[in-house]
Write a protein that holds these residues in place. Sequence first.
Motif, PDB file in Angstrom:
ATOM      1  N   SER A 162       7.024  12.537  61.433  1.00  9.75           N
ATOM      2  CA  SER A 162       6.185  12.158  60.974  1.00  9.75           C
ATOM      3  C   SER A 162       4.711  13.497  60.981  1.00  9.75           C
ATOM      4  N   PHE A 163       4.879  13.617  61.790  1.00  8.15           N
ATOM      5  CA  PHE A 163       3.292  14.852  62.279  1.00  8.15           C
ATOM      6  C   PHE A 163       3.747  16.121  61.601  1.00  8.15           C
ATOM      7  N   ILE A 164       5.153  16.685  62.152  1.00  3.01           N
ATOM      8  CA  ILE A 164       5.731  17.210  61.794  1.00  3.01           C
ATOM      9  C   ILE A 164       5.816  17.944  60.247  1.00  3.01           C
ATOM     10  N   LYS A 210      -0.825  23.244  56.603  1.00  2.00           N
ATOM     11  CA  LYS A 210      -0.436  24.841  57.114  1.00  2.00           C
ATOM     12  C   LYS A 210       0.274  24.961  55.685  1.00  2.00           C
ATOM     13  N   LYS A 211       0.806  24.680  54.815  1.00  2.00           N
ATOM     14  CA  LYS A 211       1.996  24.955  53.783  1.00  2.00           C
ATOM     15  C   LYS A 211       2.759  25.711  53.579  1.00  2.00           C
ATOM     16  N   TRP A 212       3.515  25.647  54.492  1.00  2.00           N
ATOM     17  CA  TRP A 212       4.888  25.131  55.420  1.00  2.00           C
ATOM     18  C   TRP A 212       5.062  25.201  53.419  1.00  2.00           C
ATOM     19  N   VAL A 255      14.428  21.446  58.475  1.00  2.16           N
ATOM     20  CA  VAL A 255      15.222  22.991  59.853  1.00  2.16           C
ATOM     21  C   VAL A 255      15.254  22.198  61.596  1.00  2.16           C
ATOM     22  N   ILE A 256      13.577  22.005  61.304  1.00  2.00           N
ATOM     23  CA  ILE A 256      13.170  21.632  62.348  1.00  2.00           C
ATOM     24  C   ILE A 256      14.142  20.746  63.165  1.00  2.00           C
ATOM     25  N   VAL A 257      14.065  19.018  62.308  1.00  2.00           N
ATOM     26  CA  VAL A 257      14.800  17.208  62.847  1.00  2.00           C
ATOM     27  C   VAL A 257      15.698  18.099  63.028  1.00  2.00           C
TER      28      VAL A 257
END
Length: 314
Positions: free
Chosen positions: A260-262, A269-271, A278-280
């Motif tokens: 959730s924090f990610i 950061k407006k990613w 993808v990170i998950v």
Amino acid sequence: MNDTKRITEGALMTGVYLLLLLVIIFMPIWLGPVLLFTLPIPFIFYSYRHGWKAGALMFIAALLFTLLFGPVFSMFTLLAGIGGVFLGGALYNKQSSLEAWAFGSVGFSIGAAGIYLASQLLFGVNWGEQISTSLNDAFTRTNNMLPGMLGGENTEASLEALRETVEFLPDIIPSILVMTGIVFAFISQWLTYKVINRVDKKQFRFPPFKEFKLPTAVLWYYFFALVLTYIPTNEEGLLYLGSINVYTLAGSLLVLQGFSFIFYYAEVKKWSKAIPVVIVVICLLLPQILLYLVRILGIIDIGFSLRERIKGKK
């Protein structure tokens, strides 16, 4: 008039549930488990409209029907009915989506525990032995396959990790039941929202995942259970089983908090929205290392109010 409407809707929803159950029974084996998540919808919808007391009466009626026509199928009613009444009752009392999810998770966990106990008492199914036997068979097959795929130390390390998993899984059956309840509650609630929004023209929805945040108490449960796991105890004793299950469950919730924090950080950061997804996926593909890091991130987020610090800097 209201009583007549309540009774009529109760009979209708009970019929819908029994129809869904019949469809699942006669569906192909690969499709039936997917449709299981639709079974609680009649209970949730009826309890949402008329309260948990009316929902409990519907559950009793459905349970009696399934006991008469097939005692084995009453197991489905235990899971869907108890969880559905808990969740629908929370919605009836105007609880938020996350609060309703929490109530539903408790209900579905109770239902899953009811299936576990009833199957042992009524049908003589020992889930611990069944899981151990299945995992040992899988371990034997893997033991025969790995030497041809890997070599030397890699094979021994992989087999040792698999052996530890085989021995560990039966001990965390309570945690598995609770996690099953959490997943069941979330999917069933999401599906029921679709029905309620279509039928009653509501706007029920879950808040964005980036806003998900666990209470600080989960962190204390995790650390307390972690300390207990280092105390030498009998591995079949209640202290060991209780601590290892609380540790596993709280650790899984902290991983969810880290994810959730990610998503929250990516929003700040407006990613691109694809980056946290993808990170998950990468973390789930490499769980041995990355999920521990995500868990630590979840601990820091709760324990040190990481989001508030980021808001302050922003």
